[in-house]
Motif scaffolding. Sequence first.
Motif, mmCIF file in Angstrom:
data_model
loop_
_atom_site.group_PDB
_atom_site.id
_atom_site.type_symbol
_atom_site.label_atom_id
_atom_site.label_comp_id
_atom_site.label_asym_id
_atom_site.label_seq_id
_atom_site.Cartn_x
_atom_site.Cartn_y
_atom_site.Cartn_z
ATOM 1 N N LYS A 238 -34.967 7.903 -25.927
ATOM 2 C CA LYS A 238 -34.734 8.706 -24.730
ATOM 3 C C LYS A 238 -35.863 8.576 -23.723
ATOM 4 O O LYS A 238 -35.634 8.579 -22.505
ATOM 5 C CB LYS A 238 -34.550 10.170 -25.126
ATOM 6 C CG LYS A 238 -33.280 10.444 -25.923
ATOM 7 C CD LYS A 238 -33.152 11.930 -26.243
ATOM 8 C CE LYS A 238 -31.874 12.203 -27.038
ATOM 9 N NZ LYS A 238 -31.733 13.655 -27.382
ATOM 10 N N LEU A 239 -37.084 8.455 -24.216
ATOM 11 C CA LEU A 239 -38.220 8.327 -23.310
ATOM 12 C C LEU A 239 -38.122 7.041 -22.501
ATOM 13 O O LEU A 239 -38.464 7.021 -21.310
ATOM 14 C CB LEU A 239 -39.531 8.366 -24.102
ATOM 15 C CG LEU A 239 -40.833 8.293 -23.285
ATOM 16 C CD1 LEU A 239 -40.874 9.381 -22.218
ATOM 17 C CD2 LEU A 239 -42.044 8.397 -24.213
ATOM 18 N N ALA A 240 -37.626 5.977 -23.109
ATOM 19 C CA ALA A 240 -37.456 4.718 -22.386
ATOM 20 C C ALA A 240 -36.418 4.859 -21.282
ATOM 21 O O ALA A 240 -36.583 4.325 -20.179
ATOM 22 C CB ALA A 240 -37.051 3.602 -23.352
ATOM 23 N N ARG A 241 -35.357 5.608 -21.564
ATOM 24 C CA ARG A 241 -34.345 5.832 -20.531
ATOM 25 C C ARG A 241 -34.892 6.673 -19.392
ATOM 26 O O ARG A 241 -34.586 6.433 -18.218
ATOM 27 C CB ARG A 241 -33.103 6.483 -21.161
ATOM 28 C CG ARG A 241 -32.363 5.543 -22.118
ATOM 29 C CD ARG A 241 -31.028 6.120 -22.526
ATOM 30 N NE ARG A 241 -31.185 7.237 -23.465
ATOM 31 C CZ ARG A 241 -31.298 7.099 -24.788
ATOM 32 N NH1 ARG A 241 -31.296 5.884 -25.321
ATOM 33 N NH2 ARG A 241 -31.416 8.158 -25.569
ATOM 34 N N ARG A 242 -35.700 7.633 -19.735
ATOM 35 C CA ARG A 242 -36.341 8.437 -18.695
ATOM 36 C C ARG A 242 -37.308 7.607 -17.871
ATOM 37 O O ARG A 242 -37.428 7.796 -16.653
ATOM 38 C CB ARG A 242 -37.077 9.617 -19.332
ATOM 39 C CG ARG A 242 -36.170 10.705 -19.908
ATOM 40 C CD ARG A 242 -36.987 11.795 -20.576
ATOM 41 N NE ARG A 242 -38.002 12.306 -19.644
ATOM 42 C CZ ARG A 242 -39.185 12.777 -20.016
ATOM 43 N NH1 ARG A 242 -39.540 12.747 -21.300
ATOM 44 N NH2 ARG A 242 -40.036 13.218 -19.117
ATOM 45 N N ALA A 243 -37.994 6.661 -18.535
ATOM 46 C CA ALA A 243 -38.930 5.789 -17.820
ATOM 47 C C ALA A 243 -38.189 4.914 -16.815
ATOM 48 O O ALA A 243 -38.660 4.688 -15.695
ATOM 49 C CB ALA A 243 -39.706 4.918 -18.812
ATOM 50 N N ALA A 244 -37.013 4.429 -17.200
ATOM 51 C CA ALA A 244 -36.221 3.614 -16.281
ATOM 52 C C ALA A 244 -35.837 4.414 -15.051
ATOM 53 O O ALA A 244 -35.826 3.900 -13.924
ATOM 54 C CB ALA A 244 -34.973 3.087 -16.992
ATOM 55 N N GLU A 245 -35.548 5.688 -15.246
ATOM 56 C CA GLU A 245 -35.208 6.536 -14.110
ATOM 57 C C GLU A 245 -36.440 6.860 -13.268
ATOM 58 O O GLU A 245 -36.384 6.859 -12.034
ATOM 59 C CB GLU A 245 -34.570 7.839 -14.623
ATOM 60 C CG GLU A 245 -34.142 8.801 -13.526
ATOM 61 C CD GLU A 245 -33.104 8.213 -12.583
ATOM 62 O OE1 GLU A 245 -33.056 8.639 -11.403
ATOM 63 O OE2 GLU A 245 -32.336 7.332 -13.027
ATOM 64 N N ALA A 246 -37.563 7.127 -13.937
ATOM 65 C CA ALA A 246 -38.790 7.462 -13.209
ATOM 66 C C ALA A 246 -39.256 6.313 -12.340
ATOM 67 O O ALA A 246 -39.848 6.537 -11.264
ATOM 68 C CB ALA A 246 -39.884 7.855 -14.199
ATOM 69 N N PHE A 247 -39.004 5.079 -12.771
ATOM 70 C CA PHE A 247 -39.438 3.909 -12.011
ATOM 71 C C PHE A 247 -38.245 3.233 -11.315
ATOM 72 O O PHE A 247 -38.280 2.033 -11.055
ATOM 73 C CB PHE A 247 -40.148 2.906 -12.929
ATOM 74 C CG PHE A 247 -41.485 3.380 -13.431
ATOM 75 C CD1 PHE A 247 -42.595 3.361 -12.595
ATOM 76 C CD2 PHE A 247 -41.631 3.856 -14.732
ATOM 77 C CE1 PHE A 247 -43.840 3.800 -13.054
ATOM 78 C CE2 PHE A 247 -42.862 4.292 -15.195
ATOM 79 C CZ PHE A 247 -43.969 4.276 -14.353
ATOM 80 N N ARG A 248 -37.225 4.034 -11.020
ATOM 81 C CA ARG A 248 -36.052 3.482 -10.333
ATOM 82 C C ARG A 248 -36.457 2.871 -9.002
ATOM 83 O O ARG A 248 -35.917 1.862 -8.573
ATOM 84 C CB ARG A 248 -35.015 4.577 -10.130
ATOM 85 C CG ARG A 248 -33.686 4.110 -9.553
ATOM 86 C CD ARG A 248 -32.649 5.213 -9.660
ATOM 87 N NE ARG A 248 -33.124 6.453 -9.066
ATOM 88 C CZ ARG A 248 -32.981 6.757 -7.771
ATOM 89 N NH1 ARG A 248 -32.389 5.904 -6.959
ATOM 90 N NH2 ARG A 248 -33.424 7.916 -7.305
ATOM 91 N N ARG A 249 -37.419 3.508 -8.355
ATOM 92 C CA ARG A 249 -38.024 2.950 -7.149
ATOM 93 C C ARG A 249 -39.456 2.552 -7.473
ATOM 94 O O ARG A 249 -40.120 3.222 -8.280
ATOM 95 C CB ARG A 249 -38.010 3.955 -6.000
ATOM 96 C CG ARG A 249 -36.608 4.349 -5.541
ATOM 97 C CD ARG A 249 -36.679 5.366 -4.403
ATOM 98 N NE ARG A 249 -35.353 5.780 -3.979
ATOM 99 C CZ ARG A 249 -34.608 5.107 -3.118
ATOM 100 N NH1 ARG A 249 -35.069 3.987 -2.583
ATOM 101 N NH2 ARG A 249 -33.403 5.547 -2.776
ATOM 102 N N PRO A 250 -39.981 1.493 -6.852
ATOM 103 C CA PRO A 250 -41.355 1.069 -7.141
ATOM 104 C C PRO A 250 -42.345 2.205 -6.901
ATOM 105 O O PRO A 250 -42.273 2.898 -5.884
ATOM 106 C CB PRO A 250 -41.581 -0.097 -6.167
ATOM 107 C CG PRO A 250 -40.207 -0.605 -5.873
ATOM 108 C CD PRO A 250 -39.326 0.604 -5.865
ATOM 109 N N ARG A 251 -43.233 2.379 -7.852
ATOM 110 C CA ARG A 251 -44.281 3.400 -7.710
ATOM 111 C C ARG A 251 -45.459 3.012 -8.587
ATOM 112 O O ARG A 251 -45.318 2.226 -9.537
ATOM 113 C CB ARG A 251 -43.737 4.772 -8.110
ATOM 114 C CG ARG A 251 -43.377 4.869 -9.583
ATOM 115 C CD ARG A 251 -42.644 6.164 -9.922
ATOM 116 N NE ARG A 251 -43.423 7.340 -9.578
ATOM 117 C CZ ARG A 251 -43.048 8.592 -9.892
ATOM 118 N NH1 ARG A 251 -41.893 8.786 -10.554
ATOM 119 N NH2 ARG A 251 -43.779 9.625 -9.557
ATOM 120 N N PRO A 252 -46.646 3.565 -8.315
ATOM 121 C CA PRO A 252 -47.810 3.257 -9.150
ATOM 122 C C PRO A 252 -47.565 3.644 -10.603
ATOM 123 O O PRO A 252 -46.957 4.694 -10.897
ATOM 124 C CB PRO A 252 -48.923 4.097 -8.530
ATOM 125 C CG PRO A 252 -48.514 4.239 -7.097
ATOM 126 C CD PRO A 252 -47.011 4.376 -7.151
#
Length: 328
Positions: free
Chosen positions: A263-277
């Motif tokens: 689940k954390l990996a899926r959340r990471a994909a959403e958190a970095f949906r747009r480029p960010r540091p």
Amino acid sequence: MIDDHHPPAAGRTALPASPWQSAGAQGGAQAAVETGPQVSGPADGGCDQSPLVAVRKSAGSSGDFAGQPNELPEDAETTADLPVGIDDRLEARFVDPAGTEQRTLWLEAARGVCLEECGPVRRFPVRHGKRMAPGWWWSATNGRLVHYASGVMRTQVMLLDWDPSVVAIACRPVELTWRERDGTWVRHAPHLMARLADGRGLLADCAGHGDISPRLACRAAVTEAAAAAVGWHYQVLRPPDPVLAANLRWLAGYRHPRYKGGKLARRAAEAFRRPRPLIEGVHELGNPIQVFPVVFHALWHGDLSAPLDVPLHERVPVTAVTQGRGQG
């Protein structure tokens, strides 16, 4: 020695085109793939822990063997004119998955044997006093240990393991044998073999900086022709850019499925949906101690992307990849 460590800090982004995806096989000594300066010694094979400074990674019947084993000296040399004709007498020796040595024609072996499932026909010895460190690399691509001879070769195994066009890797699974025009028997076992996603194979030898030896140049010309005869590729692999190599060594420490994250990996994909540091997304996701390994795993497998041609750092831009490799 089995490598499953966390090397020096580094990172990555867009996948550089694999040499066998672009130019294809090249001839003989000119088949060298120039990918950058060589990383040698401890930097290539060590397991130094450095603070995080940056992060990123975006195949009939068997023919009779023409010669007997005692006709093939251990270190057979060749000085014959090249290229040597690749015909139905080019032979292959391999050790099948059951551990039985087999000999057949090269054309039959390449087309009818899963060489990537075969063990090394010859392993690399430990030579005291030499700066060689044979060991084993756990491949995230096919979940098996791959033998290597040195830090330089280990780096090439790592690059193949990271390449999304590669679906299996093996060390020295086949030895080619041919007779020169002067009647001399010559044999050569390419350092590495990879199975590509399109079903073709790649044979490769690993080299350092500078010119390759005349001995390898002769064998490279024949091996390249042998590969081309069955629609495969052959390359003499050169050391990669040191920054890319350092970044990948760091990310490789998190290639194992234990870091996948669910689940954390899926959340990471959403958190970095747009480029960010990197650090901003990590802090948003929770405890960095838990989040960083999952993000590094995703960067290695290409589910997240970051520029790997510069040293990875906490503010490197990271973005989710719509269709990543999804391995591990």
